[in-house]
Design a protein around this motif. Structure first.
Motif: not given
Length: 177
Positions: A17-40
């Motif tokens: 519902k908001t860019p506050r969260y949607m803007d964090l959904m992108d390609a996961p950080d390559p340094k992160s072990l997670s591949t989930d785009p929703f983590d952040r």
């Protein structure tokens, strides 16, 4: 003793519902072990809900587990927020309905945060308060701005040990010098 009001948050409904969260959904950080785009986005939502709930609510965020990269997520608690991922064969809506029904049987007040009209209609009525996703986000942003202002105002003050002592203790210390 009466139990605290339960705050149930429809996790992905709020995130979408908001860019506050949607803007964090992108390609996961390559340094992160997670591949989930929703983590952040989930991490920020958990933090926001914890701050919003504080001592007024017992917060629960329900996520739809069926579409996740890893649908077998454990239910756990973080930052005083209980996280529930629906099972792959059930929806988050079904989990929310079950939690609300349980509160009705316990005669416990409950607030549900969602903008999903089907859920809002299904769970409406006593003792349920419905809060839209936009209202939650607006309140979180206002609280965040207020907190920043308080911190800025406090930062302008000089906070020494002497500033934090009561006058009696300060007088005793001065006598020792």
């Amino acid at each position: 003793m009466a139990r605290q009001e339960l705050l149930i948050v429809d996790g992905y409904n709020v995130i979408f519902k908001t860019p506050r969260y949607m803007d964090l959904m992108d390609a996961p950080d390559p340094k992160s072990l997670s591949t989930d785009p929703f983590d952040r986005a989930r991490e920020l939502l958990i933090s926001d809900v914890a701050a919003y709930a504080q001592s007024r609510y017992t917060p629960v965020i329900v996520f739809d587990g069926s579409g996740n990269v890893s649908p077998e997520r454990p239910n756990l608690t973080r930052a005083s927020v209980r996280l529930i991922f629906s099972k792959p064969d059930e929806t988050a809506d079904a989990v929310i309905e079950r939690l609300v029904t349980q509160c009705r049987f316990e005669d416990r007040p409950v607030s549900v945060v969602t903008s999903d009209n089907t859920i809002r209609a299904t769970v409406g009525g006593i003792p349920v308060t419905r809060i839209s996703s936009a209202t939650l986000i607006s309140d979180v942003v206002i609280n965040e701005k207020d907190s920043r202002q308080v911190m800025a105002d406090q930062g302008k003050k000089r906070m020494t040990v002497a500033d934090r002592l009561d006058e009696s203790t300060l007088a005793k210390l001065k006598e020792l010098l």
